[in-house]
Design an enzyme around this catalytic site. Structure first.
Site, PDB file in Angstrom:
ATOM      1  N   HIS A  76       2.238   1.697  -3.252  1.00  0.00           N
ATOM      2  CA  HIS A  76       1.254   2.596  -3.851  1.00  0.00           C
ATOM      3  C   HIS A  76       1.715   4.041  -3.774  1.00  0.00           C
ATOM      4  O   HIS A  76       0.909   4.964  -3.921  1.00  0.00           O
ATOM      5  CB  HIS A  76      -0.109   2.441  -3.172  1.00  0.00           C
ATOM      6  CG  HIS A  76      -0.771   1.121  -3.428  1.00  0.00           C
ATOM      7  ND1 HIS A  76      -2.015   0.796  -2.951  1.00  0.00           N
ATOM      8  CD2 HIS A  76      -0.343   0.032  -4.115  1.00  0.00           C
ATOM      9  CE1 HIS A  76      -2.335  -0.438  -3.323  1.00  0.00           C
ATOM     10  NE2 HIS A  76      -1.333  -0.917  -4.028  1.00  0.00           N
ATOM     11  N   ASP A 111       0.860  -1.185   0.000  1.00  0.00           N
ATOM     12  CA  ASP A 111       0.000   0.000   0.000  1.00  0.00           C
ATOM     13  C   ASP A 111       0.893   1.230   0.000  1.00  0.00           C
ATOM     14  O   ASP A 111       2.019   1.165  -0.482  1.00  0.00           O
ATOM     15  CB  ASP A 111      -0.965  -0.022   1.193  1.00  0.00           C
ATOM     16  CG  ASP A 111      -2.314   0.620   0.878  1.00  0.00           C
ATOM     17  OD1 ASP A 111      -2.317   1.813   0.488  1.00  0.00           O
ATOM     18  OD2 ASP A 111      -3.354  -0.046   1.000  1.00  0.00           O
TER      19      ASP A 111
END
Length: 449
Positions: free
Chosen positions: A279, A256
């Site tokens: 991410h 993430d």
């Protein structure tokens, strides 16, 4: 060049919780990665003036099987109650199994939590003690002047948490299934001040690796955070209602955001981070369920983002209030990043499930400078998707050079209701950026930020 460019205390904690086609310039023209940032901080060593509270002196075994939680709690309580500088020592060459625990302040001194061995979480939800919150593992509550440091490892043993059917894409055909879904944050600092985290390694966190809630004065240096790229919700460092934060010289690879900045955070300096796969580095998401979010004075400099879904991103939900302002992204190298520069004011975790709303967090005074490298051409190098009713204002671009990682086809940036200025020519050109300022900006409770 061609002619066109084209996430009575446990309960409280749980609550607080497009396109024109152009020819790109040659890839050998890509600017080099940023030069090294500030020197890594030297981790303080045990000094004679410090009282050392070795967890093994309080009954911990360190065989990786015996529950060593009580030994850790006793060592912490003794160190915390001491009238002189104290150290809780987790010795090397041992592995300690620890249950979900809260280390509570405030202490009468500045405590150093020195990790040289390995600290292990219970191996998955089936062995997590009944009646204990599954939302956090190691919690430091109301500590002041504490240091968490050392050359050891914190192992979240997150694999069985990641495989819960409620996790993203674990159901048939990539769907998410119903069922219990709480997963523990590995390390959480709550309502604490002057916190230092230096040199530790964290691997396989079930959910967020570090989370700081309601803290003031956080210094992070030389962290190594690692989890598989498909491990869900394993943000490296998340801050929420936390101010005066410095994050330096760290390596983060996860599933993430490397760093995520939540509502109520300001004065955050991020420097010399190597991020990815991940991410990217994100402000948000903000404004969920029509809430007010205020974020300001954020800088991200001298960093590298590689093989990630996003680079530097601001994400907000429709219907929010407040503002994001005074943000600077500078001297960042992108290596095969799908969305290097992204503003997404239509953020939604379930496609097609978020209704259109007119209010929005106002994004303004954002600078992008010296952002260079390569991007995955399946998405535009720059996506500036601002609210239809609350435009982004004063977006500034200079020395932005982003070219496709493969091939010669360059997609044009996407803009929607984005106002700002180009101080230099950008690659690709942001012809869609609206010049100047809009005639008016709707009231989004900016004055209450």
């Amino acid at each position: 060049m061609g002619s066109s460019f084209c996430t009575f205390v446990l309960f409280f904690l749980s609550l607080y919780v497009h396109c024109s086609i152009v020819k790109s310039r040659s890839l050998d023209y890509i600017s080099p990665a940023p030069s090294p940032g500030p020197e890594q901080a030297t981790i303080p060593k045990i000094v004679p003036s410090s009282r050392v509270f070795d967890v093994m002196s309080f009954g911990s075994v360190g065989d990786g099987v015996t529950d060593d939680t009580q030994g850790f709690k006793m060592a912490w309580d003794s160190a915390c109650q001491s009238d002189e500088p104290s150290m809780v020592l987790v010795p090397k060459h041992y592995s300690f199994l620890i249950q979900s625990t809260i280390f509570t302040g405030s202490c009468g001194n500045k405590v150093v939590f020195q990790i040289e061995g390995t600290i292990m979480a219970p191996d998955g939800p089936s062995v997590w003690p009944k009646g204990m919150s599954k939302r956090q593992w190691l919690v430091f509550y109301r500590v002041n002047g504490m240091s968490l440091q050392g050359g050891g490892v914190i192992d979240g043993r997150g694999e069985k948490w990641w495989d819960l059917p409620c996790k993203p894409h674990k159901g048939p055909n990539g769907t998410t299934l119903a069922g219990p879904c709480d997963s523990p944050v590995t390390i959480r600092f709550f309502m604490s001040t002057n916190v230092n985290v230096k040199g530790v390694k964290v691997k396989n966190s079930p959910q967020f690796n570090f989370r700081f809630d309601g803290c003031n004065g956080v210094y992070i240096d030389s962290l190594n955070i690692k989890a598989p790229s498909l491990s869900p919700n394993t943000d490296g460092i998340h801050i929420e209602n936390t101010n005066n934060v410095r994050i330096y010289n760290s390596l983060i690879s996860n599933g993430d955001d490397c760093v995520s900045i939540g509502a109520g955070s300001y004065n955050v300096d991020i420097k010399n981070i190597t991020c990815g796969p991940s991410h990217g580095i994100s402000i948000g998401s903000l404004g969920m369920r029509n809430t007010r979010a205020c974020v300001s004075n954020i800088t991200v400099t001298d960093s590298v983002i590689r093989h990630s879904d996003n680079g530097v991103r601001i994400k907000t939900w429709q219907g929010g209030l407040g503002s994001v302002s005074k943000v600077r992204f500078s001297n960042i190298h992108m290596d095969n990043v799908r969305n290097p520069i992204m503003i997404d004011q239509y953020y939604c975790q379930a496609k097609g499930m978020c209704p259109n709303q007119t209010s929005a967090v106002h994004i303004s005074d954002v600078t992008y400078e010296k952002i260079r490298g390569t991007y995955d051409a399946r998405s535009p190098a720059m996506h500036l998707g601002c609210s239809n009713s609350v435009p982004c204002t004063n977006l500034t671009f200079s020395d932005v050079e982003l070219v496709p990682s493969q091939g010669q086809i360059m997609t044009s940036p996407f803009c929607w209701n984005a106002y700002g200025a180009l101080q230099t020519l950008t690659i690709p050109p942001v012809f869609c950026l609206l010049e100047g300022n809009p005639e008016s900006v709707p009231d989004t409770d900016i004055d209450q930020c």
